[in-house]
Scaffold this motif. Sequence first.
Motif, mmCIF file in Angstrom:
data_model
loop_
_atom_site.group_PDB
_atom_site.id
_atom_site.type_symbol
_atom_site.label_atom_id
_atom_site.label_comp_id
_atom_site.label_asym_id
_atom_site.label_seq_id
_atom_site.Cartn_x
_atom_site.Cartn_y
_atom_site.Cartn_z
ATOM 1 N N SER A 220 0.598 -7.295 -14.299
ATOM 2 C CA SER A 220 1.466 -6.315 -13.645
ATOM 3 C C SER A 220 1.807 -6.846 -12.257
ATOM 4 O O SER A 220 0.906 -7.290 -11.530
ATOM 5 N N PHE A 221 3.083 -6.802 -11.900
ATOM 6 C CA PHE A 221 3.540 -7.388 -10.642
ATOM 7 C C PHE A 221 3.801 -6.302 -9.593
ATOM 8 O O PHE A 221 4.422 -5.280 -9.879
ATOM 9 N N ILE A 222 3.321 -6.550 -8.371
ATOM 10 C CA ILE A 222 3.726 -5.767 -7.204
ATOM 11 C C ILE A 222 4.820 -6.588 -6.528
ATOM 12 O O ILE A 222 4.557 -7.648 -5.968
ATOM 13 N N MET A 223 6.051 -6.107 -6.594
ATOM 14 C CA MET A 223 7.192 -6.906 -6.138
ATOM 15 C C MET A 223 7.696 -6.449 -4.771
ATOM 16 O O MET A 223 7.615 -5.262 -4.436
ATOM 17 N N PRO A 224 8.250 -7.384 -3.975
ATOM 18 C CA PRO A 224 8.970 -6.981 -2.766
ATOM 19 C C PRO A 224 10.162 -6.097 -3.161
ATOM 20 O O PRO A 224 10.807 -6.356 -4.179
ATOM 21 N N ASP A 225 10.426 -5.082 -2.389
ATOM 22 C CA ASP A 225 11.472 -4.122 -2.729
ATOM 23 C C ASP A 225 12.829 -4.805 -2.905
ATOM 24 O O ASP A 225 13.292 -5.517 -2.023
ATOM 25 N N ARG A 226 13.469 -4.570 -4.028
ATOM 26 C CA ARG A 226 14.746 -5.244 -4.336
ATOM 27 C C ARG A 226 15.877 -4.782 -3.434
ATOM 28 O O ARG A 226 16.885 -5.483 -3.296
ATOM 29 N N GLN A 227 15.751 -3.589 -2.838
ATOM 30 C CA GLN A 227 16.779 -3.111 -1.922
ATOM 31 C C GLN A 227 16.625 -3.723 -0.534
ATOM 32 O O GLN A 227 17.609 -3.902 0.186
ATOM 33 N N ALA A 253 7.367 -2.602 -3.142
ATOM 34 C CA ALA A 253 6.959 -2.130 -1.817
ATOM 35 C C ALA A 253 7.774 -2.832 -0.746
ATOM 36 O O ALA A 253 8.196 -3.981 -0.903
ATOM 37 N N VAL A 254 7.990 -2.140 0.362
ATOM 38 C CA VAL A 254 8.824 -2.662 1.449
ATOM 39 C C VAL A 254 8.075 -3.687 2.283
ATOM 40 O O VAL A 254 8.601 -4.750 2.605
ATOM 41 N N PHE A 255 6.837 -3.373 2.644
ATOM 42 C CA PHE A 255 6.119 -4.199 3.610
ATOM 43 C C PHE A 255 5.088 -5.098 2.937
ATOM 44 O O PHE A 255 4.448 -4.709 1.955
ATOM 45 N N MET A 256 4.908 -6.304 3.511
ATOM 46 C CA MET A 256 3.939 -7.249 2.981
ATOM 47 C C MET A 256 2.522 -6.667 2.993
ATOM 48 O O MET A 256 1.748 -6.854 2.049
ATOM 49 N N VAL A 257 2.171 -5.954 4.072
ATOM 50 C CA VAL A 257 0.824 -5.402 4.155
ATOM 51 C C VAL A 257 0.596 -4.365 3.055
ATOM 52 O O VAL A 257 -0.527 -4.211 2.555
ATOM 53 N N THR A 258 1.657 -3.656 2.673
ATOM 54 C CA THR A 258 1.533 -2.687 1.581
ATOM 55 C C THR A 258 1.260 -3.406 0.272
ATOM 56 O O THR A 258 0.407 -2.991 -0.521
ATOM 57 N N ILE A 259 1.996 -4.493 0.029
ATOM 58 C CA ILE A 259 1.792 -5.272 -1.191
ATOM 59 C C ILE A 259 0.364 -5.795 -1.257
ATOM 60 O O ILE A 259 -0.305 -5.700 -2.291
ATOM 61 N N LEU A 260 -0.127 -6.328 -0.134
ATOM 62 C CA LEU A 260 -1.496 -6.868 -0.113
ATOM 63 C C LEU A 260 -2.517 -5.767 -0.377
ATOM 64 O O LEU A 260 -3.502 -5.975 -1.093
ATOM 65 N N GLY A 261 -2.281 -4.583 0.188
ATOM 66 C CA GLY A 261 -3.199 -3.480 -0.050
ATOM 67 C C GLY A 261 -3.245 -3.066 -1.511
ATOM 68 O O GLY A 261 -4.314 -2.784 -2.061
ATOM 69 N N LEU A 262 -2.071 -3.061 -2.158
ATOM 70 C CA LEU A 262 -2.013 -2.693 -3.571
ATOM 71 C C LEU A 262 -2.669 -3.750 -4.452
ATOM 72 O O LEU A 262 -3.328 -3.433 -5.445
ATOM 73 N N VAL A 263 -2.493 -5.019 -4.082
ATOM 74 C CA VAL A 263 -3.162 -6.093 -4.832
ATOM 75 C C VAL A 263 -4.675 -5.971 -4.651
ATOM 76 O O VAL A 263 -5.436 -6.098 -5.616
ATOM 77 N N ALA A 264 -5.115 -5.710 -3.416
ATOM 78 C CA ALA A 264 -6.557 -5.547 -3.166
ATOM 79 C C ALA A 264 -7.120 -4.385 -3.978
ATOM 80 O O ALA A 264 -8.278 -4.432 -4.414
ATOM 81 N N GLY A 265 -6.293 -3.369 -4.210
ATOM 82 C CA GLY A 265 -6.715 -2.232 -5.018
ATOM 83 C C GLY A 265 -6.599 -2.472 -6.506
ATOM 84 O O GLY A 265 -6.785 -1.543 -7.301
ATOM 85 N N GLU A 266 -6.245 -3.707 -6.878
ATOM 86 C CA GLU A 266 -6.179 -4.149 -8.275
ATOM 87 C C GLU A 266 -5.109 -3.391 -9.077
ATOM 88 O O GLU A 266 -5.234 -3.188 -10.285
ATOM 89 N N ILE A 267 -4.027 -3.013 -8.374
ATOM 90 C CA ILE A 267 -2.887 -2.398 -9.057
ATOM 91 C C ILE A 267 -2.056 -3.459 -9.772
ATOM 92 O O ILE A 267 -1.388 -3.193 -10.769
ATOM 93 N N GLY A 268 -2.097 -4.684 -9.258
ATOM 94 C CA GLY A 268 -1.355 -5.783 -9.859
ATOM 95 C C GLY A 268 -1.501 -7.032 -9.027
ATOM 96 O O GLY A 268 -2.317 -7.105 -8.107
ATOM 97 N N ILE A 269 -0.686 -8.040 -9.364
ATOM 98 C CA ILE A 269 -0.671 -9.298 -8.605
ATOM 99 C C ILE A 269 0.704 -9.434 -7.959
ATOM 100 O O ILE A 269 1.607 -8.638 -8.208
#
Length: 326
Positions: A220-227, A253-269
Amino acid sequence: MNTTEAVKAIELRDLRYFLAVVEAGSITSAAVKLHVAQPYLTRKIAALEKRLGDSAEPTLRERVELFDRKKRPHQLNQTGRAFLEAARVIVEKLDLAVENTHRIRLGEIAGKLGYLTVGFTSAMANGILPDILGAFKQNYPNISLILSEETSSNQIQRLRDRATDLMFVYQYLDLTESLAATADLDVLLLVRESLVVVLPARHPLADRSVISLADLRDESFIMPDRQVVPGLFREIEGLCVQSKFVPNIALEAVFMVTILGLVAGEIGISILPASVQNLQRKGVVYKKLQERAVTNQLAAVWRRDNSSPILANFIKIIEGIIGKEI
């Protein structure tokens, strides 16, 4: 009411009221903080939800609900959480614009010799950008730097609108073709940056030093926001397609720190520019991508007709920094 009319009907005050309710946890507490009557604030939130519903396609129009009103304190539902991030960006950008206006005026009063407006996306703050800004401030302390965090889709238009003097952009394929087709902009290519795989620390692939895209087929991918960063989104998606799979996108997600937090929470890569490694986040690991030939390049872009000597000096600083990098 069509979509444009509905969006125009949403006022900045509506967004501030919404954010206040989220922060306070209830309309009652937010009303006290805002010094307004509770029934009035209740009506304003309901009106905001109605306008959001009116902005949908005619066949899909219905009242949007941002909160789960069955819970106390008020909690955002899925729609509300998505709207929250966008509302914060809008309010923060306006607050920044007001602050920058005051800074320019204060600079004039304090005897500053001028100012330069520089735009960038959030990802760039992790790489070479701080070195450039620091060197310029050291060499030209009497010049005010007005910094503006932008979405990729707005960058070039803001240059043409003279809202900024120079933009730092990532040269994804669509942007490269756009810049090549114009005669009104100058482009200075800076560092070339690779992409890295971002994994939860406990991921089964975390002990590998290099990871192939094929290894990520079932992730499952946590992607940078396409907008916000459409070029980066399309580049990552294109890489996956080249490896014969379409990424399963769990969230954007909009922000890099948000993406990293979600990855740390094992929501995706995730797959992100290598400069993200400068953000030390517990619970994530960074791995080289086997397909290392695919990279993106940072560029500085400015209007060709901008003859500002301050801009010329800023460009010299950039050239000096990238010369050291090479």
